[in-house]
Design an enzyme around this catalytic site. Structure first.
Site, PDB file in Angstrom:
ATOM      1  N   ASP A  13      35.523  37.931  37.208  1.00 52.67           N
ATOM      2  CA  ASP A  13      34.805  39.136  37.569  1.00 52.67           C
ATOM      3  C   ASP A  13      35.482  40.305  36.856  1.00 52.67           C
ATOM      4  OD1 ASP A  13      33.100  40.908  39.201  1.00 52.67           O
ATOM      5  OD2 ASP A  13      34.994  41.387  40.201  1.00 52.67           O
ATOM      6  N   ASP A  15      34.955  44.394  37.721  1.00 53.39           N
ATOM      7  CA  ASP A  15      35.338  45.499  38.605  1.00 53.39           C
ATOM      8  C   ASP A  15      36.091  44.977  39.821  1.00 53.39           C
ATOM      9  OD1 ASP A  15      33.975  47.182  36.894  1.00 53.39           O
ATOM     10  OD2 ASP A  15      32.147  47.190  38.085  1.00 53.39           O
ATOM     11  N   ASP A 176      37.356  39.186  43.161  1.00 52.66           N
ATOM     12  CA  ASP A 176      37.979  39.980  44.212  1.00 52.66           C
ATOM     13  C   ASP A 176      37.098  40.166  45.436  1.00 52.66           C
ATOM     14  OD1 ASP A 176      36.914  43.226  44.128  1.00 52.66           O
ATOM     15  OD2 ASP A 176      36.309  41.864  42.531  1.00 52.66           O
TER      16      ASP A 176
END
Length: 225
Positions: A13, A15, A176
């Site tokens: 991922d 961001d 995240d």
């Protein structure tokens, strides 16, 4: 001690995993809402809206600012304004999390192919990677506009598997948020949850990733490197 022994490629991922992009996103949201005569949420609140792509993020921002669900034209106008301002704030308002560049360089040196799988609008992804000096580490970039359905749907991860020609057990997905972990789980691939990112104010452990890490450099020993 290595937790993953069959890994032949990695997907990340963006961001909240590699990049602290909340300041730039929040600035663009603040400017967009300001043009609509609405209050600015600021970075702390805006960071809780990150993860499902720009349309959902702006819908959350409008719902907060208006106190109700936005109408279609309000949503459309806000997204247009966000894109305008984010083009101006994306690079200056984004920084790599600690140890990201060094860790990616070490993985790249080991010959492991790597991909980006993000819900961020595709036009912003490659220029951001370039500005942060990590573009050359990745051989595949899948942005939010490159799939019909975004994470937590596993479609993008299946694209990675096909592109690299590997089995599910051979791809490690690192993210995240619950969107990342749920997408990886749905695709049947090993996964790691980073605790320092944006996960709607929830602990990433609640999504039950295969492994939870507090710092990015811990990825290397997790792979036995």
């Amino acid at each position: 001690m290595a937790h993953f022994t069959d890994i032949r490629a990695l997907a990340f991922d963006l961001d909240g995993t590699l990049v602290d992009s909340a300041p730039g996103l929040a600035q663009a949201i603040d400017h967009a809402l300001g043009d609509l005569q609405l209050p600015p949420p600021g970075v702390a609140l805006a960071s809780t809206w990150i993860g499902n792509g720009a349309d959902v993020m702006m819908s959350r921002a409008l719902t907060w600012a208006l106190g109700r669900e936005p109408h279609a034209e309000e949503q459309r106008d806000a997204r247009t304004l966000f894109d305008k301002y984010y083009a101006e704030t994306v690079e200056a308002g984004s920084t790599l999390f600690p140890q990201v560049k060094e860790t990616l360089a070490a993985l790249h040196a080991k010959g492991l192919p790597m991909a980006i799988v993000t819900n961020k609008p595709t036009p912003f992804v490659a220029p951001l990677l370039q500005s942060l000096g990590i573009a050359d580490f990745f051989t595949l970039i899948i942005g939010g506009d490159d799939v019909v359905v975004k994470k937590p749907h596993p479609a993008a991860i299946f694209l990675v598997l096909g592109h690299f020609g590997i089995l599910q057990k051979e791809l490690l997905f690192v993210g995240d948020s619950r969107n990342d972990i749920h997408a990886a789980q749905a695709a049947g691939v090993p996964n790691i949850g980073m605790t320092f990112g944006y996960n709607y104010g929830e602990p990433i452990a609640a999504s039950q990733p295969d492994l939870t890490l507090d710092t990015f450099s811990e990825l290397l020993p997790a792979l036995g490197l």
